[in-house]
Design a protein around this motif. Structure first.
Motif, PDB file in Angstrom:
ATOM      1  N   GLY A  27       0.804  -1.227   0.000  1.00 21.08           N
ATOM      2  CA  GLY A  27       0.000   0.000   0.000  1.00 21.08           C
ATOM      3  C   GLY A  27       0.833   1.270   0.000  1.00 21.08           C
ATOM      4  N   LEU A  28       2.141   1.176  -0.236  1.00 21.93           N
ATOM      5  CA  LEU A  28       2.998   2.354  -0.125  1.00 21.93           C
ATOM      6  C   LEU A  28       3.342   2.993  -1.476  1.00 21.93           C
ATOM      7  CD1 LEU A  28       5.431   1.195   2.724  1.00 21.93           C
ATOM      8  CD2 LEU A  28       3.461   2.719   2.890  1.00 21.93           C
ATOM      9  N   GLU A  29       3.124   2.263  -2.553  1.00 19.38           N
ATOM     10  CA  GLU A  29       3.455   2.821  -3.874  1.00 19.38           C
ATOM     11  C   GLU A  29       2.189   2.915  -4.711  1.00 19.38           C
ATOM     12  OE1 GLU A  29       6.884   3.027  -5.560  1.00 19.38           O
ATOM     13  OE2 GLU A  29       7.380   3.407  -3.443  1.00 19.38           O
ATOM     14  N   TRP A  30       1.825   4.129  -5.074  1.00 19.07           N
ATOM     15  CA  TRP A  30       0.649   4.327  -5.928  1.00 19.07           C
ATOM     16  C   TRP A  30       1.139   4.849  -7.275  1.00 19.07           C
ATOM     17  CZ3 TRP A  30      -4.777   4.215  -4.484  1.00 19.07           C
ATOM     18  CH2 TRP A  30      -4.988   3.767  -3.160  1.00 19.07           C
ATOM     19  N   THR A  31       0.889   4.085  -8.331  1.00 17.59           N
ATOM     20  CA  THR A  31       1.360   4.509  -9.649  1.00 17.59           C
ATOM     21  C   THR A  31       0.163   4.820 -10.553  1.00 17.59           C
ATOM     22  OG1 THR A  31       3.317   3.148  -9.385  1.00 17.59           O
ATOM     23  CG2 THR A  31       2.795   3.899 -11.615  1.00 17.59           C
ATOM     24  N   PHE A  32       0.121   6.044 -11.019  1.00 18.91           N
ATOM     25  CA  PHE A  32      -0.986   6.494 -11.874  1.00 18.91           C
ATOM     26  C   PHE A  32      -0.503   6.609 -13.320  1.00 18.91           C
ATOM     27  CE2 PHE A  32      -2.077   7.860  -7.661  1.00 18.91           C
ATOM     28  CZ  PHE A  32      -3.448   7.694  -7.588  1.00 18.91           C
ATOM     29  N   THR A  33      -1.233   6.010 -14.231  1.00 20.43           N
ATOM     30  CA  THR A  33      -0.917   6.169 -15.653  1.00 20.43           C
ATOM     31  C   THR A  33      -1.728   7.344 -16.189  1.00 20.43           C
ATOM     32  OG1 THR A  33      -0.594   3.801 -15.788  1.00 20.43           O
ATOM     33  CG2 THR A  33      -0.856   5.000 -17.880  1.00 20.43           C
ATOM     34  N   ILE A  34      -1.011   8.341 -16.685  1.00 20.24           N
ATOM     35  CA  ILE A  34      -1.675   9.584 -17.092  1.00 20.24           C
ATOM     36  C   ILE A  34      -2.144   9.470 -18.541  1.00 20.24           C
ATOM     37  CG2 ILE A  34      -1.423  12.094 -17.252  1.00 20.24           C
ATOM     38  CD1 ILE A  34      -1.106  10.838 -14.419  1.00 20.24           C
ATOM     39  N   ARG A  35      -3.362   9.923 -18.754  1.00 20.41           N
ATOM     40  CA  ARG A  35      -3.948   9.930 -20.089  1.00 20.41           C
ATOM     41  C   ARG A  35      -3.065  10.728 -21.044  1.00 20.41           C
ATOM     42  NH1 ARG A  35      -9.570   8.936 -20.697  1.00 20.41           N
ATOM     43  NH2 ARG A  35      -9.979   9.069 -18.466  1.00 20.41           N
TER      44      ARG A  35
END
Lengths: 314, 498
Positions: B88-96
């Motif tokens: 739960g420590l790494e949040w990776t968002f793929t940007i449009r």
């Protein structure tokens, strides 16, 4: 006459400076901090401190007042905290709403009040006088915001002739601007007309009871000449005072009317400035209000000088 | 009001809803004029917590990585997807890709990194920096942005959907208050202070098909009667904020208008200073809760529109729990509790009502009456808004006040002993921390509801009712939000059709 005008001018100037000091110190006493209001509920102390610094609220008050005064001399009223725009620019934009509103209302008031007041004074022994008096009494008792709402319900909701409020800028559609100003002008002007009718009637009656009117009549002058030359001319000093007062009244009264009709005028801007504790904006606004009132009474004073020589040399 | 009246009203409302659902197919073009009540303090939702700002700009003008949809679900916005590491420590968002700002510049990873660097810097002036406190590091590569957290945070995604988390061009962060530039379906075109805000369709919006409207105007009308007259006169098309219950009833009888009743995240809260005088005594606060007939307030002040609640949660929230019967209306019990607390002769208390809020002022007057019936002598006064914020809210200098808390998911305020309730209970903070780091929806739900129960039993405040979200519009306006999971008059899917 020249020294009279100069004297009046300086006393007007002193009034404005005194008013500005009064306003500034009164605003210091008002609780509420613009930074807190801008940031809203749940703002962190760090964010508040950062914004206060940015808004220049950490500068001591006397220094702020002096800065503001020197700014005015240069024609700079400062920047609005809330809108991040020049105060003078905001105020000038608002004048496009408030000046036509006030002038229109005062004009309507004069057109109704002068003839009706004079008529009532002349026809004191007929049914006309009590009728005019009664109507103007009712008119004066009706609050302008209520009248405004009734006008909206009738002309906007029922008939759909005019907008129920809101404002179209002059540069976009001048006809639209006039349409959006018409109901507020009527709402503001009618109440003022009622008050002015009563004042006109009273001062006309007073003049008509003077000795020189009796003399003029005894000389064999026609009734019309007595009223127009001797009566109205002498009543004019009082009427000019009434006019000055009523311009001030409509100017102040427009604060409420602008609220009812959602007009972006000076009055609404002042209310917003109070609500958000936007001190530079509020100071600028009050300066304009005080300046206008002082200027109007200056004009009235000067006109006395022209109308009545005894005032000039007093 | 008799039972028949309410039955009839319910039927009318049900009928209204049925008609609303039977909407024609969306059509393109046209304009909608929407009323708002006041000029907000600027237009940047990360510069002020005023709820008036997102009402206009949330999703319409500004978007974040994720956003709330009309049902309160968190859905992709500028991030098309995201992954979370097992701890739960790494949040990776793929940007449009291919997202444009309204000023014609493309959205970059750097804009996003700069935004959240600012958001978590307590000295930046950004609102609610606490939302971003768990973020230890932000990094970007390619079209992804990664948040590395110091500790797991189960509310991170929720906070990223809030209006505070919207993205604007990094170079223009300071001018967003007066010249908002976002990525949303509408461009901010013109603002006439005190009069109106004009939005126009953004041709380069990354989603196909929306918005439907060519333009939208938010007209500022402060007076409630004028606002409603403007709707009746056809000058405006939609009232989506501050529609009063009696106006809502009028809508039902106007053939040109339609109304909708949904849920909102507001709790009308009788706030008490838990550190002062008789109110410091839990028995007294319980007695006050017993003395108040919430049903009567909903009927009297709201014409029956509203849900009676018993804790700091509204039915619009996913963690909602009905605790309205914790201390039910029972004046006898109230008197007994007051006697037990040593106030058998009652006491005098100041009750201050916030001037701008009509529902609160009305409810407050009914409450004062109800309290006097159990022997509490209430000194009522009305307080101007700036003073309310300064002295009551920030200064905590008051006995009792009443206000609607409309921010969604804000029960965390009870963990702050300096908040204006002056309620000090370390257990709340512990439960919140557990919920934050648990990475389990169940634990989170359980803990939030546990907090809701504790504050209800401690009678910290009296949570009176949750007002419904009321909308009135012209008959030909469709697609607006009928619930308020977050304050927003979202026009993305609004259209006009005959």
């Amino acid at each position: 006459m020249f020294t009279f005008i100069v004297r009046r001018f300086f006393s007007a100037l002193i009034s404005i400076v005194l008013a500005s000091m009064l306003v500034f110190s009164a605003l210091l006493a008002v609780p509420g901090d613009p930074a807190e209001i801008i940031l809203g509920l749940n703002a962190s102390p760090e964010a508040l401190a950062a914004l206060r610094e940015k808004l220049g609220l950490t500068v001591p008050a006397p220094q702020r007042y002096l800065n503001w005064l020197t700014g005015i001399v240069r024609g700079d009223l400062g920047e609005s905290l809330n809108y991040q725009k020049d105060v003078s620019e905001l105020i000038i934009d608002r004048l496009a709403v408030s000046v036509p509103l006030a002038l229109g209302a005062a004009l309507i008031a004069c057109f109704i009040a002068l003839p009706l007041g004079i008529l009532a004074a002349l026809k004191r022994n007929t049914f006309l006088d009590p009728l005019v008096t009664a109507i103007s009494q009712v008119g004066a008792a009706i609050p302008s915001f209520w009248l405004g709402l009734m006008l909206i319900l009738f002309f906007a909701v029922e008939l759909r002739w005019l907008p129920a409020g809101g404002y179209v800028p002059w540069e976009r559609d001048p006809l639209g601007t006039l349409r959006s100003l018409l109901l507020p002008i009527i709402a503001l002007g009618l109440g003022q007309a009622a008050v002015m009718t009563r004042m006109t009637r009273a001062s006309m009656i007073e003049v008509l009871n003077q000795d020189y009117i009796r003399t003029a009549k005894a000389k064999g002058l026609s009734g019309r000449r007595v009223v127009m030359i001797h009566g109205l001319r002498n009543a004019l000093v009082t009427l000019i005072t009434i006019l000055g007062l009523s311009l001030t009244n409509v100017f102040i009264g427009s604060i409420i009317i602008e609220q009812v009709f959602a007009l972006p005028g000076l009055g609404r801007l002042a209310l917003i400035a109070i609500g958000t504790r936007d001190f530079p904006l509020l100071q600028g606004e009050i300066l304009v209000y005080a300046g206008t009132i002082v200027f109007l009474s200056f004009l009235v004073d000067i006109s006395y000088g022209f109308l009545d020589p005894t005032i000039r040399y007093a | 009001m008799n039972r028949f009246f309410w039955l009839a009203l319910t039927l009318i409302l049900a009928l209204g809803n049925a008609v609303a659902q039977d909407a024609p197919a969306p059509q393109y073009g046209g304009e909608v004029v929407v009323s708002i009540t006041a000029d907000p303090p600027g237009w940047d939702p990360s510069a002020s917590t005023s709820q008036e700002i997102p009402r206009v700009v949330y999703h319409n003008v500004f978007e974040g990585l994720v956003r709330f949809d009309r049902d309160g679900n968190i859905v992709p916005a500028l991030a098309e997807s995201w992954t979370v590491s097992d701890d739960g420590l790494e949040w990776t968002f793929t940007i449009r890709e291919g997202v444009m700002f309204h000023d014609g510049t493309p959205l970059t990873i750097d804009d996003i990194i700069a935004k959240f660097e600012r958001a978590r810097d307590p000295d930046s002036g950004h609102t609610h920096t606490a939302y971003y406190a768990p973020i230890a590091e932000i990094s970007g590569s390619g079209n992804t942005v990664t948040f590395s957290l110091a500790q797991a945070s189960s509310s991170l995604l929720y906070n990223l959907a809030r209006p505070d988390s919207v993205i604007y061009p990094a170079a223009k962060a300071d001018t967003q208050r007066s010249q908002p530039i976002g990525t949303g379906p509408f461009r901010f075109v013109e603002y006439i202070e005190g009069s109106e805000v004009r939005l126009e369709r953004f041709e380069d919006y990354y989603l196909d098909g929306v918005p439907y409207l060519d333009s939208a105007v938010f007209r500022i009308i402060g007076d409630p009667n004028t606002r409603f007259a403007a709707l009746q006169a056809g000058d405006i098309d939609l009232i989506g904020v501050a529609l009063s219950p009696e106006q809502f009833l009028q809508v039902q009888s106007d053939p040109n208008l339609k109304g909708s009743e949904g849920t909102a995240t507001t709790e009308i809260t009788l706030a008490m200073n838990n550190s002062r005088g008789p109110l410091a005594n839990k028995l007294v606060r319980q007695a006050i809760t017993h003395a108040i007939d919430k049903e009567a307030i909903v009927n009297g002040a709201m014409f029956g529109l509203g849900t009676v609640i018993g804790t700091h949660m509204s039915p619009a929230e996913s963690y909602y729990i009905d605790l309205s019967n914790t201390y039910p209306y029972d004046p006898e019990r109230a008197r007994a509790l007051l006697a037990e607390a040593g106030y058998s002769d009652g006491f005098t208390i100041n009750f201050e009502l916030p001037e701008p809020y009509n529902i609160e002022r009305r409810s407050g007057q009914v409450i004062a009456q109800q309290l006097s019936e159990v022997g509490i002598d209430v000194e009522l006064s009305v307080v101007e808004w700036g003073t309310w914020i300064q002295r009551i809210f920030l200064g905590g200098d008051y006995d009792m006040t009443i206000i609607g808390h409309s921010e969604p998911r804000d029960i965390n305020i009870y963990a702050n002993p300096n908040y204006y309730y002056k309620y000090d209970n370390p257990v709340i903070g512990e439960l919140l921390n557990q919920a934050e780091s648990a990475q389990s929806a169940q634990v989170q739900l359980a803990n939030y509801q546990q907090i809701a129960k504790i504050i209800a039993e401690d009678a910290v405040n009296v949570w009176v009712f949750s007002p419904p979200y009321l909308v009135a519009s012209q008959n030909d306006v469709y697609g607006f939000w009928t619930n308020q999971p977050t304050p927003s008059i979202n026009l993305t899917e609004v259209y006009r059709a005959q």
